[in-house]
Enzyme design. Structure first.
Site, PDB file in Angstrom:
ATOM      1  CD  GLU A 298      -2.910   1.230   0.513  1.00 26.59           C
ATOM      2  OE1 GLU A 298      -3.820   0.423   0.653  1.00 26.59           O
ATOM      3  OE2 GLU A 298      -2.893   2.086  -0.394  1.00 26.59           O
ATOM      4  CG  ASP A 302      -0.726   4.990  -0.988  1.00 26.72           C
ATOM      5  OD1 ASP A 302      -1.435   4.524  -1.893  1.00 26.72           O
ATOM      6  OD2 ASP A 302      -1.014   4.885   0.219  1.00 26.72           O
ATOM      7  CB  SER A 509      -4.991   1.632  -2.670  1.00 25.72           C
ATOM      8  OG  SER A 509      -5.389   1.455  -1.362  1.00 25.72           O
TER       9      SER A 509
END
Ligand SMILES: *[C@@H]1O[C@H](CO)[C@@H](O)[C@H](O)[C@H]1NC(C)=O
Ligand SMILES: *[C@@H]1O[C@H](CO)[C@@H](O)[C@H](O)[C@H]1NC(C)=O
EC number: 3.4.14.10
Length: 592
Positions: A298, A302, A509
């Site tokens: 994650e 990002d 995400s």
């Protein structure tokens, strides 16, 4: 001298005696769960001497005025558009009324807590922080704490199924934590899309076609999304940021997701060579760590997405701790507060906040106590008033995961909105896939809040959708609730580097840092034209739907239904659509 000090001690003592505990003996429930929050089970009694870091949120005197102000300065038709508030101005809106402070302090004194020495306060004085043993908190809140165990992660937390407050405090206290918020927080990343075999490199090219923003998009972007795919698709390829001294973007990270610096370099060398060497500071909040030996999918998704798209704009990664495993057989003080609450308290205490912050985490709205959700959403409104755009993923479960039963004891099947996606003061980002044409991705979270009312900025767009929808899904969602997502972007097949090798990942995400990056570039454009940052985006976006690429096919099934279907105009799958940077530049420049 001796007498004087004795006298002081005696008068201090008199204060305690003057507020008999009996005064605060008439309790009324503040929040209670009908059943154990999903995924959690009762484990054991909470040790009486376990120390809780109690946070008392006082009612903010002028929060409704602050929200009204926020809507005005975010409305491109309002003369005060873009007139963001300073830290001190926001604090003036949210400071508690003196009578609230006085009453709550006298309640604490009645429990033997000295407001002078035992409490620390937020800059505005709206939050009181203190460390108190479970045995005392149980008396103060007329409750019983237990250790609860999360079945999947095996995390242990000290929480309660309900808490009460003396009746006379209800008008003065917004929320107390940790109480009934269990923190099911999860990353909005589809791990099922983690693909150990990345798309062959030959795929990351192919015959280009003319994209919606007028730039050539490689057909390979249908299956393998790279930085150059996103730049071409959304029209940022040729934009060179110049306001880098005053502009920045932040990425919020939780759950021990660590953004890896070496992986970023590998990624940039491969997918954005011009940005090779770019670094980012990590700000550690509430015991958050930065463990470089443990790269998070994650976190890497990002930071690689935002640095790749916004270079040379400064990027900051916020690593927030919280809800750590509580060791049941130890009485070591452990901080068990809520991550959003801690994160936003930290952000609001800063003089400078990045102009846009991307967050790819969320919970099912029904797992978040109403008083807590309202408090966090109000805090997000304060961040917006400071001139920062907060973007959140819409979720990866379409209209809801699993059987979608309510947890209020009635076990009704209802679509399950996400929080903070459902907060009306954030911009919520859904997912798309494919490039020619771009369509909704089936997991794109979307729906209608069951707690937050529909804000006026979206009323007309939502009404048009509901009229077209007719009776489909009637009764499964709340037609008067805050509807989301607001916008969307690519959310699948992102090529990223984790632990040195390329992985293909998906999830909203991926969509959220993508749109956040485009907003960061728009802020750069505004700043370099002598204007303010955009701040809270939604009123501007809903007033200019044609600056987004409308996504008109695909759907977001869930809860055993087909979910909603994307159509012309706003829809609860892809919102207003994906960003079109050249058109958004025109809008951003036209706004005051
Ligand atoms: C940054 O902002 C300051 C004050 O608003 C201004 O004087 C300065 O020129 C800006 N710098 C850049 C590079 O835009
Ligand atoms: C619908 O949303 C409103 C807020 O606008 C809320 O007060 C109401 O309880 C919700 N109704 C249902 C059935 O969820």
């Amino acid at each position: 001298m001796l007498w004087l000090s004795l006298l002081t001690a005696a008068s201090a003592l008199r204060v305690v005696v003057a507020t008999p505990i009996a005064k605060f003996g008439d309790f009324a429930v503040k929040h209670a769960w009908a059943e154990s929050p999903q995924g959690w089970e009762l484990h054991s009694d909470a040790p009486a001497d376990h120390i809780l870091s109690l946070r008392i949120g006082l009612k903010q005197s002028r929060i409704e005025e602050l929200k009204a102000h926020l809507l005005e300065v975010s409305d491109p038709f309002h003369s005060r558009y873009g007139q963001h508030l300073s830290k001190e101005e926001v604090e003036d809106f949210v400071k508690p009324r003196p009578e609230s402070v006085e009453l709550v302090e006298s309640w604490l004194i009645a429990h033997g807590i000295d407001p002078e020495s035992a409490i620390t306060r937020s800059p505005a004085g709206d939050w009181l922080n203190l460390r108190v043993p479970v045995s005392l908190v149980e008396k103060m809140l007329d409750t019983k704490y237990n250790v609860f165990r999360h079945r999947e992660s095996e995390n242990l937390v000290v929480r309660t199924m309900s808490y009460s407050l003396p009746r006379e405090l209800h008008d003065h206290v917004q929320v107390i934590t940790p109480t009934t918020m269990f923190g099911g927080l999860r990353g909005m990343k589809k791990t099922s899309f983690l693909n150990p075999k990345p798309a062959p490199e030959s795929l990351i090219e192919g015959t280009p076609f003319a994209g919606q923003a007028g730039q050539a998009v490689p057909t390979s972007c249908n299956n393998a999304v790279t930085t150059s795919c996103l730049q071409a698709l959304y029209g940022t390829t040729n934009y060179v940021p110049t306001a880098t001294a005053n502009n920045s973007i932040g990425i919020a990270g939780y759950l021990e997701e660590f953004a890896n610096a070496a992986d970023l370099q590998t990624f940039l060398k491969k997918f954005r060579p011009a940005a090779a060497g770019a670094t980012f500071p990590v700000v550690e909040i509430n015991g958050g760590l930065n463990t470089q030996s443990d790269p998070g999918v994650e976190a890497n998704l990002d930071i690689q997405t935002t640095v790749g798209l916004t270079f040379p704009t400064p990027n900051t990664y916020f690593s927030t701790g919280g809800s750590p495993p509580f060791i049941a057989d130890s009485n070591t003080p452990t901080d068990t507060n809520e991550p959003y609450d801690q994160w936003v308290a930290f952000i609001l205490a800063q003089t400078h906040i990045p102009g846009v912050i991307s967050t790819s985490y969320g919970d099912d709205e029904q797992t978040v106590p109403l008083d807590f959700a309202e408090s966090v959403c109000n805090s997000f409104a304060q961040v917006g008033a400071r001139g920062t755009s907060l973007l959140f993923s819409s979720g990866d479960d379409g209209v809801g995961a699993g059987n979608c039963l309510t947890n209020d004891g009635t076990n009704k099947k209802l679509f399950q909105p996400n929080f903070p996606a459902s907060c009306p003061f954030v911009t919520t980002v859904g997912g798309t896939t494919k490039v020619n044409p771009e369509v909704a991705v089936s997991f794109s979270g979307g729906g209608f809040s069951r707690v937050f009312a529909q804000p006026s900025y979206q009323a007309s767009a939502v009404k048009t959708f509901l009229t077209a929808l007719g009776k489909t899904n009637a009764g499964l969602f709340n037609t008067t609730g805050r509807a989301y997502p607001d916008v969307a972007a690519q959310g699948n097949n992102f090529q990223i580097v984790v632990g040195g090798s390329i992985e293909s990942v998906g999830g909203t995400s991926a969509s959220c840092p993508t749109v956040s990056s485009v907003i960061a570039l728009l802020n750069d454009f505004r700043l370099s034209n002598g204007k303010s940052t955009l701040g809270f985006l939604n009123p501007l976006l809903y007033a200019n739907p044609s600056a987004l690429n409308d996504i008109t096919s695909g759907s977001n099934p869930g809860c055993g239904t087909n979910g909603f279907t994307a159509r012309a105009g706003w829809d609860p799958v892809t919102g207003l659509g994906s960003p079109n940077f050249p058109k958004l530049q025109t809008v951003a420049l036209a706004a005051p």
